[in-house]
Design a protein around this motif. Sequence first.
Motif, PDB file in Angstrom:
ATOM      1  N   LEU A   1       7.297  -3.316 -18.202  1.00  0.00           N
ATOM      2  CA  LEU A   1       6.320  -2.308 -17.788  1.00  0.00           C
ATOM      3  C   LEU A   1       5.376  -1.963 -18.931  1.00  0.00           C
ATOM      4  N   ASP A   2       5.923  -1.773 -20.110  1.00  0.00           N
ATOM      5  CA  ASP A   2       5.085  -1.428 -21.269  1.00  0.00           C
ATOM      6  C   ASP A   2       4.088  -2.542 -21.567  1.00  0.00           C
ATOM      7  N   MET A   3       4.532  -3.790 -21.402  1.00  0.00           N
ATOM      8  CA  MET A   3       3.640  -4.923 -21.633  1.00  0.00           C
ATOM      9  C   MET A   3       2.473  -4.908 -20.650  1.00  0.00           C
ATOM     10  N   VAL A   4       2.775  -4.670 -19.358  1.00  0.00           N
ATOM     11  CA  VAL A   4       1.714  -4.638 -18.343  1.00  0.00           C
ATOM     12  C   VAL A   4       0.792  -3.448 -18.568  1.00  0.00           C
ATOM     13  N   TYR A   5       1.359  -2.296 -18.903  1.00  0.00           N
ATOM     14  CA  TYR A   5       0.542  -1.100 -19.128  1.00  0.00           C
ATOM     15  C   TYR A   5      -0.351  -1.248 -20.363  1.00  0.00           C
ATOM     16  N   GLU A   6       0.105  -2.021 -21.334  1.00  0.00           N
ATOM     17  CA  GLU A   6      -0.731  -2.259 -22.516  1.00  0.00           C
ATOM     18  C   GLU A   6      -1.945  -3.104 -22.154  1.00  0.00           C
ATOM     19  N   ILE A   7      -1.744  -4.085 -21.283  1.00  0.00           N
ATOM     20  CA  ILE A   7      -2.858  -4.933 -20.847  1.00  0.00           C
ATOM     21  C   ILE A   7      -3.772  -4.180 -19.890  1.00  0.00           C
ATOM     22  N   PHE A   8      -3.164  -3.405 -18.976  1.00  0.00           N
ATOM     23  CA  PHE A   8      -3.924  -2.667 -17.969  1.00  0.00           C
ATOM     24  C   PHE A   8      -3.644  -1.167 -18.107  1.00  0.00           C
ATOM     25  N   PRO A   9      -4.268  -0.484 -19.079  1.00  0.00           N
ATOM     26  CA  PRO A   9      -4.012   0.946 -19.272  1.00  0.00           C
ATOM     27  C   PRO A   9      -4.298   1.782 -18.027  1.00  0.00           C
ATOM     28  N   ARG A  10      -5.219   1.316 -17.190  1.00  0.00           N
ATOM     29  CA  ARG A  10      -5.553   2.064 -15.981  1.00  0.00           C
ATOM     30  C   ARG A  10      -4.351   2.163 -15.037  1.00  0.00           C
ATOM     31  N   LEU A  11      -3.516   1.141 -15.034  1.00  0.00           N
ATOM     32  CA  LEU A  11      -2.313   1.183 -14.199  1.00  0.00           C
ATOM     33  C   LEU A  11      -1.318   2.220 -14.711  1.00  0.00           C
ATOM     34  N   LEU A  12      -1.267   2.397 -16.020  1.00  0.00           N
ATOM     35  CA  LEU A  12      -0.405   3.437 -16.590  1.00  0.00           C
ATOM     36  C   LEU A  12      -0.878   4.813 -16.141  1.00  0.00           C
ATOM     37  N   GLU A  13      -2.197   5.022 -16.154  1.00  0.00           N
ATOM     38  CA  GLU A  13      -2.758   6.308 -15.735  1.00  0.00           C
ATOM     39  C   GLU A  13      -2.461   6.588 -14.258  1.00  0.00           C
ATOM     40  N   ARG A  14      -2.350   5.540 -13.459  1.00  0.00           N
ATOM     41  CA  ARG A  14      -2.184   5.695 -12.009  1.00  0.00           C
ATOM     42  C   ARG A  14      -0.791   5.273 -11.542  1.00  0.00           C
ATOM     43  N   ARG A  15       0.168   5.233 -12.427  1.00  0.00           N
ATOM     44  CA  ARG A  15       1.474   4.658 -12.097  1.00  0.00           C
ATOM     45  C   ARG A  15       2.187   5.375 -10.952  1.00  0.00           C
ATOM     46  N   LYS A  16       1.869   6.657 -10.721  1.00  0.00           N
ATOM     47  CA  LYS A  16       2.530   7.402  -9.650  1.00  0.00           C
ATOM     48  C   LYS A  16       1.707   7.465  -8.375  1.00  0.00           C
ATOM     49  N   GLN A  17       0.486   6.884  -8.411  1.00  0.00           N
ATOM     50  CA  GLN A  17      -0.347   6.867  -7.210  1.00  0.00           C
ATOM     51  C   GLN A  17       0.111   5.790  -6.242  1.00  0.00           C
ATOM     52  N   LEU A  18      -0.099   6.031  -4.943  1.00  0.00           N
ATOM     53  CA  LEU A  18       0.153   4.987  -3.962  1.00  0.00           C
ATOM     54  C   LEU A  18      -0.915   3.901  -4.086  1.00  0.00           C
ATOM     55  N   ALA A  19      -0.511   2.664  -3.900  1.00  0.00           N
ATOM     56  CA  ALA A  19      -1.409   1.539  -4.143  1.00  0.00           C
ATOM     57  C   ALA A  19      -2.638   1.553  -3.250  1.00  0.00           C
ATOM     58  N   TRP A  20      -2.510   2.109  -2.032  1.00  0.00           N
ATOM     59  CA  TRP A  20      -3.660   2.103  -1.119  1.00  0.00           C
ATOM     60  C   TRP A  20      -4.812   2.943  -1.664  1.00  0.00           C
ATOM     61  N   SER A  21      -4.517   3.879  -2.562  1.00  0.00           N
ATOM     62  CA  SER A  21      -5.547   4.782  -3.074  1.00  0.00           C
ATOM     63  C   SER A  21      -6.338   4.186  -4.233  1.00  0.00           C
ATOM     64  N   LEU A  22      -5.954   2.995  -4.702  1.00  0.00           N
ATOM     65  CA  LEU A  22      -6.649   2.370  -5.820  1.00  0.00           C
ATOM     66  C   LEU A  22      -7.942   1.699  -5.353  1.00  0.00           C
ATOM     67  N   SER A  23      -8.862   1.534  -6.276  1.00  0.00           N
ATOM     68  CA  SER A  23     -10.078   0.768  -5.993  1.00  0.00           C
ATOM     69  C   SER A  23      -9.720  -0.711  -5.882  1.00  0.00           C
TER      70      SER A  23
ATOM     71  N   PRO B   1       0.798  -1.233   0.000  1.00  0.00           N
ATOM     72  CA  PRO B   1       0.000   0.000   0.000  1.00  0.00           C
ATOM     73  C   PRO B   1       0.824   1.273   0.000  1.00  0.00           C
ATOM     74  N   GLY B   2       2.023   1.231   0.600  1.00  0.00           N
ATOM     75  CA  GLY B   2       2.830   2.441   0.703  1.00  0.00           C
ATOM     76  C   GLY B   2       3.728   2.696  -0.493  1.00  0.00           C
ATOM     77  N   LEU B   3       3.701   1.802  -1.479  1.00  0.00           N
ATOM     78  CA  LEU B   3       4.472   1.993  -2.708  1.00  0.00           C
ATOM     79  C   LEU B   3       3.558   2.471  -3.826  1.00  0.00           C
ATOM     80  N   THR B   4       4.126   3.139  -4.798  1.00  0.00           N
ATOM     81  CA  THR B   4       3.341   3.553  -5.964  1.00  0.00           C
ATOM     82  C   THR B   4       2.993   2.329  -6.805  1.00  0.00           C
ATOM     83  N   VAL B   5       2.094   2.538  -7.757  1.00  0.00           N
ATOM     84  CA  VAL B   5       1.728   1.468  -8.680  1.00  0.00           C
ATOM     85  C   VAL B   5       2.970   0.937  -9.386  1.00  0.00           C
ATOM     86  N   GLU B   6       3.794   1.834  -9.910  1.00  0.00           N
ATOM     87  CA  GLU B   6       4.964   1.387 -10.657  1.00  0.00           C
ATOM     88  C   GLU B   6       5.979   0.696  -9.755  1.00  0.00           C
ATOM     89  N   GLN B   7       6.140   1.168  -8.536  1.00  0.00           N
ATOM     90  CA  GLN B   7       7.047   0.496  -7.607  1.00  0.00           C
ATOM     91  C   GLN B   7       6.542  -0.906  -7.279  1.00  0.00           C
TER      92      GLN B   7
END
Length: 244
Positions: A117-139, A88-94
Amino acid sequence: MLDVKGLHSFYGTIEALHGVEIEVNDREIVALIGSNGAGKTTLLNSISGHVTKTGSIHFQGKDITKLAPHKISRSSLLQVPEGHHVFPGLTVEQNLLVGTTAEKGIRLRAGDNRELLDMVYEIFPRLLERRKQLAWSLSGGEQQMLAIGRALMGKPKLLMLDEPSMGLAPLIIDELFEKIVEINKNGTPVLLVEQNAHLALSVSERAYIMERGNITLSGKSADLLHDSRVTEAYLGKQKKEQEN
């Protein structure tokens, strides 16, 4: 790909699995269906090396029955546990980068893993949009996507998913399962544990039904969808729950 024979698993002196036998072939989605307490998660944890067991487990022709969990994961047999496990305390990309391993340890620099990373972001574009957010803030749905994406960063040769739809809204579940099918079409076999029998049978090639630590039925998913035993035990019950 994966061949499990005569598997008996134990919690202390309690035997939880009783001679279970399953197989997963290359490029398949295989579903494992059963009610709570049937032994589905125990089977995955046994394959991953976290449960005391007897019998044999072969992965890509290699006997992994007695391997430690970290050695099994390094063989690219990766499990995504039930419950949206993220840091939870790491960003999406971390979080994604934690899923990458190398001979000298974990490489936490994005530049070292750009292709993954590009492969995962292609499958899950939402993670690319939120890559700098902390994981706890995700739905909850986004956290499940992140957990699966992190496993993909390990370049799995077999991906085991434990109840990926648990606690998610129907629209999110539909989207998530579209992604699981996409992952499989990209070449990754999937062993899918899922209580939603209709959904699991709809996306898989073959399926096993578990009850009280035993495999009681198996076959092509399309056939099991119309099997009266499966319909009465699982599909009819789920239909009533959805109607209520």
